[in-house]
Design a protein around this motif. Sequence first.
Motif, short mmCIF file in Angstrom:
data_model
loop_
_atom_site.label_atom_id
_atom_site.label_comp_id
_atom_site.label_asym_id
_atom_site.label_seq_id
_atom_site.Cartn_x
_atom_site.Cartn_y
_atom_site.Cartn_z
N MET A 120 9.72 -18.94 -19.85
CA MET A 120 8.94 -18.13 -20.75
C MET A 120 8.19 -18.95 -21.58
N GLY A 121 6.82 -18.62 -22.14
CA GLY A 121 5.92 -19.15 -22.73
C GLY A 121 5.50 -20.65 -22.24
N LYS A 122 5.58 -21.42 -22.96
CA LYS A 122 5.23 -22.76 -22.44
C LYS A 122 5.93 -23.12 -21.25
N SER A 138 6.60 -21.53 -19.02
CA SER A 138 6.57 -20.82 -17.67
C SER A 138 5.54 -21.45 -16.72
N MET A 161 3.14 -20.27 -15.09
CA MET A 161 1.72 -19.40 -15.62
C MET A 161 1.03 -20.09 -16.64
N PHE A 162 1.82 -20.92 -17.42
CA PHE A 162 1.35 -21.52 -18.59
C PHE A 162 0.22 -22.62 -18.16
N ASN A 163 -0.86 -22.77 -18.54
CA ASN A 163 -1.95 -23.83 -18.16
C ASN A 163 -2.06 -24.79 -19.37
N SER A 190 -4.05 -27.46 -19.52
CA SER A 190 -5.13 -27.94 -20.07
C SER A 190 -5.75 -27.02 -21.25
N VAL A 191 -5.78 -25.78 -20.99
CA VAL A 191 -6.05 -24.75 -21.80
C VAL A 191 -5.55 -25.04 -23.27
N ASP A 192 -4.35 -25.44 -23.12
CA ASP A 192 -3.25 -25.54 -24.48
C ASP A 192 -4.16 -26.78 -25.09
N GLY A 224 -7.26 -28.28 -24.64
CA GLY A 224 -8.47 -28.00 -25.09
C GLY A 224 -8.57 -27.44 -26.59
N LEU A 225 -7.65 -26.28 -26.69
CA LEU A 225 -7.45 -25.42 -27.97
C LEU A 225 -6.99 -26.28 -29.18
#
Lengths: 257, 257
Positions: free
Chosen positions: B1-3, B5, B7-9, B11-13, B15-16
Amino acid sequence: MGKDSPMFNQSVDKGLAILAAFGARNRQMSLAQIAEAVGITRSSAQRIVFTLDTLGYVTKDPYTRRYELANKVMEIGCNYVAANPLIESANPFLSAMNSTCDETVALTEPCGTNMVYVASFTSRKPIVAHMAIGSRMPMYCTSAGRAYLAGLPDEEARTLLRESEIKPLTPATLLDPETIFAQIVESRARGFSMNFEEYMLGHMNVGAPVYNKHGRAIAAVHIVAPSSRWTREEVTGKLGAMVRECAGAITNAVRAH
Amino acid sequence: MGKDSPMFNQSVDKGLAILAAFGARNRQMSLAQIAEAVGITRSSAQRIVFTLDTLGYVTKDPYTRRYELANKVMEIGCNYVAANPLIESANPFLSAMNSTCDETVALTEPCGTNMVYVASFTSRKPIVAHMAIGSRMPMYCTSAGRAYLAGLPDEEARTLLRESEIKPLTPATLLDPETIFAQIVESRARGFSMNFEEYMLGHMNVGAPVYNKHGRAIAAVHIVAPSSRWTREEVTGKLGAMVRECAGAITNAVRAH
């Protein structure tokens, strides 16, 4: 170069594009709507939205089951304000001018062919429109934009006007780039720029440029004068001198930094 | 779940996280400093920063050759404000109260164990500290935070107090969670919460909760009363009633939406 470079990361691009796609008109979006707004596949949108949700930047409304921005996104915009020494230098002068004229005064910075609100002190009297921090307005038809353009070398100002999408926002909007440029040249001599209901009916504005220590315009200060409370003569006579002095004081404070 | 998973990306993490790492203390950062602040490798930082630069969210200072935020990041935080119907409903009431008491009034929303400023109207008189939109303050020691906690079921309020990092910000800060909780229960009956210089010396505050149509607290309104201008008795007597009424009016406006 740029987006075609192997260094460029598509996921970061998509993540920020999704956050930027929300707004007053797209307050809540389903995954399908997000995918369409950003121009990506639904499965790609799903992965990025899952990530933004996990990080706390978007949330799913339990009633509508659509996504919306979470207030954590404000941390990012807020960092810009916190990290900007210009805003800190300007705040006391803006606040003082707001007290003196009791009208809305604001500090804006250039962003492309727009000016973006980075600080503002609102009038205590009835106002026509509330411009939130972060909102933007075009340069060509606003006193702040023209003040900024007046603080640039002619060639740069002309280029920015050429790149602007000039269109009538009110019946009073000036549309001819040469007429606008002539206004800019005049305002340079006068020390402040004007706009009489060209951006919004009911709003007259005066603005003056703020310069950095290299003598380059970096921002503008403006006063919003509703036509219900001010005549053109008062705006140019009284408020024009006030905004010129305020921008000068901020320029001195910035140079001392 | 969460980080964890698939599904978790990442690069987006990253970048933000890079955008969020800038602030008043890290106004400009080199690539090495960015990599260290976010806890990523230098080559990874380089790729993400290249992307953020291409998209216009960061720029390289030509003099120091270090990176800083560009004002385009404000678009994202601004979208939250533009997309939030609560702020639109609240603005006229906040503005009216600001005119009546001539002190700074603000609307804050919960974010973890903090309250984040989403709207504010500044006093025209001298102020101790300017809290920009997007800035945050802890719940446990502020009138806004306690007003919000008072609007939650007891168990949720206790959980948020338990998760708070309680520390003395001034000699007056209450440190015992049970004493703070007792204050919250009292303020529920009174209709407004208080804080006398617990968050910042020189600042007294009163706050009241705003509820959504399901009767759940979603925000708080507060007034900042400098101790140079107000006595405790005036704050609780006069300003307390004012903030309670204002929050009630906003609650009604939100419910009508």
